[in-house]
Design an enzyme around this catalytic site. Structure first.
Site, PDB file in Angstrom:
ATOM      1  N   CYS A   1       0.842  -1.186   0.000  1.00 21.78           N
ATOM      2  CA  CYS A   1       0.000   0.000   0.000  1.00 21.78           C
ATOM      3  C   CYS A   1       0.883   1.244   0.000  1.00 21.78           C
ATOM      4  O   CYS A   1       1.888   1.306   0.703  1.00 21.78           O
ATOM      5  CB  CYS A   1      -0.943   0.087   1.186  1.00 21.78           C
ATOM      6  SG  CYS A   1      -2.085  -1.274   1.298  1.00 21.78           S
TER       7      CYS A   1
ATOM      8  N   ARG B   1       3.977  -0.312  -4.767  1.00 21.03           N
ATOM      9  CA  ARG B   1       3.693  -0.855  -3.433  1.00 21.03           C
ATOM     10  C   ARG B   1       2.402  -1.670  -3.397  1.00 21.03           C
ATOM     11  O   ARG B   1       2.111  -2.334  -2.402  1.00 21.03           O
ATOM     12  CB  ARG B   1       3.608   0.276  -2.405  1.00 21.03           C
ATOM     13  CG  ARG B   1       4.878   1.089  -2.304  1.00 21.03           C
ATOM     14  CD  ARG B   1       4.720   2.181  -1.285  1.00 21.03           C
ATOM     15  NE  ARG B   1       4.581   1.642   0.048  1.00 21.03           N
ATOM     16  CZ  ARG B   1       5.585   1.360   0.852  1.00 21.03           C
ATOM     17  NH1 ARG B   1       6.822   1.577   0.450  1.00 21.03           N
ATOM     18  NH2 ARG B   1       5.375   0.871   2.042  1.00 21.03           N
TER      19      ARG B   1
ATOM     20  N   TRP C   1      -2.652  -2.788  -1.707  1.00 19.04           N
ATOM     21  CA  TRP C   1      -2.357  -4.213  -1.818  1.00 19.04           C
ATOM     22  C   TRP C   1      -3.270  -4.874  -0.793  1.00 19.04           C
ATOM     23  O   TRP C   1      -3.079  -4.703   0.416  1.00 19.04           O
ATOM     24  CB  TRP C   1      -0.891  -4.472  -1.490  1.00 19.04           C
ATOM     25  CG  TRP C   1      -0.454  -5.886  -1.738  1.00 19.04           C
ATOM     26  CD1 TRP C   1      -0.064  -6.418  -2.930  1.00 19.04           C
ATOM     27  CD2 TRP C   1      -0.362  -6.946  -0.785  1.00 19.04           C
ATOM     28  NE1 TRP C   1       0.263  -7.741  -2.769  1.00 19.04           N
ATOM     29  CE2 TRP C   1       0.088  -8.096  -1.471  1.00 19.04           C
ATOM     30  CE3 TRP C   1      -0.634  -7.042   0.583  1.00 19.04           C
ATOM     31  CZ2 TRP C   1       0.280  -9.315  -0.837  1.00 19.04           C
ATOM     32  CZ3 TRP C   1      -0.440  -8.259   1.222  1.00 19.04           C
ATOM     33  CH2 TRP C   1       0.020  -9.389   0.517  1.00 19.04           C
TER      34      TRP C   1
ATOM     35  N   ASN D   1      -2.000   1.832   5.668  1.00 15.64           N
ATOM     36  CA  ASN D   1      -1.104   0.762   5.226  1.00 15.64           C
ATOM     37  C   ASN D   1      -0.817  -0.104   6.448  1.00 15.64           C
ATOM     38  O   ASN D   1      -0.428   0.423   7.490  1.00 15.64           O
ATOM     39  CB  ASN D   1       0.195   1.389   4.683  1.00 15.64           C
ATOM     40  CG  ASN D   1       1.275   0.364   4.404  1.00 15.64           C
ATOM     41  OD1 ASN D   1       0.985  -0.807   4.203  1.00 15.64           O
ATOM     42  ND2 ASN D   1       2.514   0.817   4.392  1.00 15.64           N
ATOM     43  N   GLY D   2      -1.031  -1.420   6.322  1.00 14.14           N
ATOM     44  CA  GLY D   2      -0.757  -2.306   7.464  1.00 14.14           C
ATOM     45  C   GLY D   2      -1.993  -3.128   7.789  1.00 14.14           C
ATOM     46  O   GLY D   2      -2.921  -3.231   6.990  1.00 14.14           O
TER      47      GLY D   2
ATOM     48  N   GLU E   1      17.794 -17.745  -7.475  1.00 10.46           N
ATOM     49  CA  GLU E   1      17.398 -16.397  -7.852  1.00 10.46           C
ATOM     50  C   GLU E   1      16.853 -16.369  -9.289  1.00 10.46           C
ATOM     51  O   GLU E   1      15.848 -15.707  -9.572  1.00 10.46           O
ATOM     52  CB  GLU E   1      18.610 -15.452  -7.697  1.00 10.46           C
ATOM     53  CG  GLU E   1      18.376 -14.013  -8.119  1.00 10.46           C
ATOM     54  CD  GLU E   1      17.273 -13.281  -7.368  1.00 10.46           C
ATOM     55  OE1 GLU E   1      16.751 -13.817  -6.370  1.00 10.46           O
ATOM     56  OE2 GLU E   1      16.912 -12.178  -7.801  1.00 10.46           O
TER      57      GLU E   1
ATOM     58  N   LYS F   1      13.017 -15.190 -10.178  1.00  6.63           N
ATOM     59  CA  LYS F   1      12.707 -14.125 -11.145  1.00  6.63           C
ATOM     60  C   LYS F   1      11.687 -14.632 -12.168  1.00  6.63           C
ATOM     61  O   LYS F   1      10.765 -13.929 -12.532  1.00  6.63           O
ATOM     62  CB  LYS F   1      13.973 -13.643 -11.881  1.00  6.63           C
ATOM     63  CG  LYS F   1      14.929 -12.809 -11.054  1.00  6.63           C
ATOM     64  CD  LYS F   1      14.526 -11.367 -10.934  1.00  6.63           C
ATOM     65  CE  LYS F   1      14.022 -10.975  -9.597  1.00  6.63           C
ATOM     66  NZ  LYS F   1      14.678 -11.079  -8.382  1.00  6.63           N
TER      67      LYS F   1
ATOM     68  N   GLU G   1       8.113 -15.096 -10.529  1.00  8.98           N
ATOM     69  CA  GLU G   1       7.355 -13.885 -10.198  1.00  8.98           C
ATOM     70  C   GLU G   1       7.010 -13.057 -11.425  1.00  8.98           C
ATOM     71  O   GLU G   1       6.007 -12.359 -11.438  1.00  8.98           O
ATOM     72  CB  GLU G   1       8.074 -13.035  -9.138  1.00  8.98           C
ATOM     73  CG  GLU G   1       9.394 -12.474  -9.556  1.00  8.98           C
ATOM     74  CD  GLU G   1      10.062 -11.668  -8.445  1.00  8.98           C
ATOM     75  OE1 GLU G   1       9.374 -11.072  -7.616  1.00  8.98           O
ATOM     76  OE2 GLU G   1      11.306 -11.639  -8.438  1.00  8.98           O
TER      77      GLU G   1
ATOM     78  N   HIS H   1      19.347 -36.992  -6.400  1.00 11.23           N
ATOM     79  CA  HIS H   1      18.592 -37.446  -5.213  1.00 11.23           C
ATOM     80  C   HIS H   1      17.090 -37.229  -5.393  1.00 11.23           C
ATOM     81  O   HIS H   1      16.344 -37.256  -4.419  1.00 11.23           O
ATOM     82  CB  HIS H   1      19.090 -36.722  -3.965  1.00 11.23           C
ATOM     83  CG  HIS H   1      20.537 -36.995  -3.684  1.00 11.23           C
ATOM     84  ND1 HIS H   1      20.976 -38.228  -3.256  1.00 11.23           N
ATOM     85  CD2 HIS H   1      21.636 -36.227  -3.824  1.00 11.23           C
ATOM     86  CE1 HIS H   1      22.296 -38.195  -3.113  1.00 11.23           C
ATOM     87  NE2 HIS H   1      22.720 -36.988  -3.453  1.00 11.23           N
TER      88      HIS H   1
ATOM     89  N   LYS I   1       5.945  -4.413  -3.773  1.00 11.99           N
ATOM     90  CA  LYS I   1       7.388  -4.247  -3.593  1.00 11.99           C
ATOM     91  C   LYS I   1       7.821  -4.387  -2.140  1.00 11.99           C
ATOM     92  O   LYS I   1       8.815  -4.997  -1.828  1.00 11.99           O
ATOM     93  CB  LYS I   1       7.769  -2.870  -4.143  1.00 11.99           C
ATOM     94  CG  LYS I   1       9.241  -2.556  -4.031  1.00 11.99           C
ATOM     95  CD  LYS I   1       9.988  -3.127  -5.196  1.00 11.99           C
ATOM     96  CE  LYS I   1      11.476  -2.920  -5.104  1.00 11.99           C
ATOM     97  NZ  LYS I   1      12.162  -4.020  -5.791  1.00 11.99           N
TER      98      LYS I   1
HETATM   99  C1  F6R Z   1      11.979 -10.633  -5.531  1.00  8.88           C
HETATM  100  C2  F6R Z   1      11.883  -9.621  -4.504  1.00  8.88           C
HETATM  101  C3  F6R Z   1      11.517 -10.051  -3.134  1.00  8.88           C
HETATM  102  C4  F6R Z   1      12.279  -9.223  -2.086  1.00  8.88           C
HETATM  103  C5  F6R Z   1      11.792  -9.589  -0.677  1.00  8.88           C
HETATM  104  C6  F6R Z   1      12.571  -8.836   0.381  1.00  8.88           C
HETATM  105  O1  F6R Z   1      12.363 -10.099  -6.768  1.00  8.88           O
HETATM  106  O2  F6R Z   1      12.068  -8.457  -4.770  1.00  8.88           O
HETATM  107  O3  F6R Z   1      11.721 -11.414  -2.950  1.00  8.88           O
HETATM  108  O4  F6R Z   1      13.641  -9.480  -2.226  1.00  8.88           O
HETATM  109  O5  F6R Z   1      10.431  -9.294  -0.566  1.00  8.88           O
HETATM  110  O6  F6R Z   1      12.430  -7.469   0.228  1.00  8.88           O
HETATM  111  P1  F6R Z   1      13.404  -6.459   0.965  1.00  8.88           P
HETATM  112  O7  F6R Z   1      14.753  -6.616   0.359  1.00  8.88           O
HETATM  113  O8  F6R Z   1      12.827  -5.091   0.698  1.00  8.88           O
HETATM  114  O9  F6R Z   1      13.388  -6.827   2.411  1.00  8.88           O
END
Ligand code: F6R
Length: 615
Positions: A2, A27, A75, A101-102, A484, A488, A491, A507, A610
């Site tokens: 949010c 956000r 969100w 937000n929260g 990683e 990527k 998501e 395994h 985010k």
């Molecule tokens: C994936 C991504 C998330 C963040 C995770 C932690 O691309 O961006 O997995 O890495 O939510 O976020 P931060 O670094 O802000 O604590």
């Protein structure tokens, strides 16, 4: 999670607030809304879906002119993403507008209590109770900041609230507990937002709000108190990037821009860390060397991409310092009763500095007496504020939901922490440290080089757009890189993607491989620990023998992999531990291109936000 904006000043509140929401849409993008004080009352609009829907609504039916307002991009937590559940929420008389937000944990009890007093609540949200409580408190207190303090004292959970009241013109009030809120200080105008990006086009002067504080904004200033009404100390600061850093700068998406920004982000994070005598300085590390010398264990906590950076950091920290190091998912950490004491150094990695899982883990670690060092990209955010020390990465604002440049700078920061610990604990000689710093300073150029050779990777990604599954395998530091790469792709492309340690294939996971399944293999350098290299070449042969289509990421000059690679992606030769800094880049480009080919919006993947400020 949010995004919140508040404004009071001389400009059109609707315009300022909506422009701010555009910058905060990363956000959350389930719905958006705005309310302004106008003609002695409140006017507003809110719409489910992306901000574009709200903008269209405002174009068709503009709000009356007003200079004070609030806005929200959501969100969803309580209640689905509908027009009714969108913020702002009003009281029954339509005099108070609140954005939030929260999560308000005791909202059910408060809702029942309000219903008992005849209030009618229209939405399924936890936020709406605040609008009703504020209206009641204002009618007795006659002051919006005091009403907010009274209400906040009754709320449990995490909340950032911003409110306006039709009877309090030229006033915006905000409150903060466990979620971000910053004040922007302009000339005859003031701003409130979840992130400075919302007001950076108007001012770079900001004030951090602390935990459990209420702020009252007028056009000329801000008054900050605790929830108890006592005046509070505040920290003012100047933001060191400008509006252009938060723009796409000609790229089709923020993600593409942020991938391209990586050489500079890495270089900026390294800047000024080593002095003329070759000694490493991490100025923001405020834990005295004497205490760092007594550390007997390092625990790294983080989530998602930052957790992958933490997994790589474990290799570097153990190698350089010979201290035992564990990497833990922050969301699991405090629930398993970890063994921590004052000799434990906890390293919390977070781009946003607001991730609730990581914040809660930080608090737990400090309660147990451990020292906490935060690695963070967001100045003034909660995690560094609550840590004993902070090492800031200098990636600049990361807007795309999927983390790219923040990841690379987190790796750089982790290597610096390892070297710094090695320096003060005497496990590394000065010239060894200087060698690694010199190797790190080569990385911006190497990343640039990788970025310049990505066309075949993009073509490959487009050719795989109709596949259901892609697997990623690696060994040693290549294993977190594989994880990683898979994250990527999940998501962004919404595909089944999994990362494995190559040695684990036999395994179980090798059963997944059938004819034509794309498997991306991250190959360690044949120099250095050649045993690792030899093992993974065998792994490639094993999966290829079972029909896999191999996509091999290997350093220049590694000829041993050529016979087994259906697609070969070359990366510059680096020391083994630093390879993730270059090997991750093709995987970012691959995921971004594949997602785009599938018609997905890469900056705002579905269901994500985010900054994850709920647990
Ligand atoms: C994936 C991504 C998330 C963040 C995770 C932690 O691309 O961006 O997995 O890495 O939510 O976020 P931060 O670094 O802000 O604590």
């Amino acid at each position: 999670m949010c995004g919140i904006v508040g404004y009071v000043g001389g400009q059109s509140a609707q315009d300022v607030v909506v422009a701010g929401l555009k910058r905060l849409e990363y956000r959350g993008y389930d719905s958006a809304g705005v309310a302004v004080l106008a003609d002695g009352g409140l006017a507003g609009a809110k719409k489910a879906g992306k901000l574009l829907n709200l903008e269209k609504e405002l174009k068709d039916r503009p709000l009356p002119a007003g200079n004070t307002g609030v806005g929200h991009t959501r969100w969803a937590t309580h209640g689905g993403p509908t027009d009714v559940n969108a913020h702002p929420h009003l009281d029954n008389a339509g005099r108070v507008a609140v954005v939030h937000n929260g999560i308000i944990e005791n909202f059910a009890a408060l809702r029942e209590e309000l219903a008992g007093r005849g209030h009618e609540l229209a939405s399924e949200t936890d936020t709406e109770v605040v609008a009703h409580l504020l209206a009641e408190a204002y009618s007795s207190a006659g002051d919006l900041a005091e009403a907010m303090r009274q209400v906040c004292r009754r709320l449990h959970g995490a909340f950032t609230l911003v409110a306006v009241h039709a009877d309090a013109p030229d006033t915006v009030v905000g409150a903060r507990r466990n979620s971000p809120l910053v004040v922007g200080v302009g000339d005859g105008e003031m701003f409130l937002a979840s992130d400075v990006a919302a007001f950076i086009a108007h001012t770079r002067d900001a004030i951090e709000l602390g935990q459990d504080q209420v702020v009252e904004l007028s056009r000329d200033g801000a008054t900050v108190t605790g929830f108890d009404g006592l005046p509070a100390d505040v920290h003012a600061y100047h933001v060191d990037w400008d509006a252009s850093a938060a723009e796409k700068g000609g790229y089709a998406s923020f993600m593409l821009k942020e991938i391209a920004d990586q050489p500079k982000a890495v270089a900026d994070t390294l800047l000024g860390r080593i002095d003329a005598s070759g000694t490493l300085h991490l100025d923001e590390v405020r834990i005295p060397p004497s205490e760092l010398r007594e550390v007997d264990k390092v625990v790294i906590i983080a989530c998602g991409t930052a957790f992958h950076a933490g997994m790589i950091a474990k290799y570097a920290i153990e190698h350089v310092t010979r201290l035992p190091c564990e990497t833990e998912l922050a969301s699991e950490f405090r629930y398993r009763d970890p063994i921590l004491d004052r000799h434990t150094l906890v390293v919390a990695i977070s781009q946003s500095g607001e991730t609730m899982d990581t914040l809660m883990a930080v608090r737990h670690a400090r309660e147990q007496g451990a020292k906490v060092l935060a690695i963070c990209n967001t100045n003034g955010s909660t995690i560094p504020r609550e840590s004993d020390a902070v090492l800031y990465t200098h990636a600049g604002p990361e807007v795309a939901v999927a983390s790219t440049k923040a990841f690379l700078t987190q790796l750089v920061a982790c290597y610096l922490v390892a070297l710094y610990l090695g320096q003060i604990r005497g496990t590394k000689w000065g010239d060894e440290i200087r060698t690694v710093v010199r190797q790190l300073s080569e990385v911006p150029r190497q990343v640039e080089q990788v970025l310049g050779t990505m066309e075949p990777v993009r073509a490959l990604a487009r050719s795989l757009a109709d596949r259901d599954t892609v697997l990623f395998v690696g060994r040693h530091v290549g294993y977190p890189v594989a994880l990683e790469g898979a994250l990527k792709l999940k998501e962004l492309a919404y595909m089944h993607a999994e990362g494995f340690a190559a040695g684990e294939l036999k395994h179980g996971p090798i059963a997944l491989i059938d004819e034509g399944l794309p498997v991306v293999v991250i190959v360690p350098s044949p120099r250095g620990r050649s045993v690792l290299h030899d093992k993974i070449v065998s792994n490639i042969q094993e999966i290829r023998a079972r029909g896999a289509r191999t996509v091999v990421i290997a350093e220049e000059g590694d000829e041993a992999v050529v016979p087994y690679a259906d697609h070969l992606i070359r990366i510059p030769a680096t020391p083994t531990l630093l390879q993730p800094l270059v090997a991750t880049v093709p995987l970012q480009v691959f995921a971004c291109e594949l997602a785009t080919a599938r018609g997905n919006e890469v900056d705002q993947p579905r269901n994500l936000a985010k900054s994850v400020t709920v647990e």
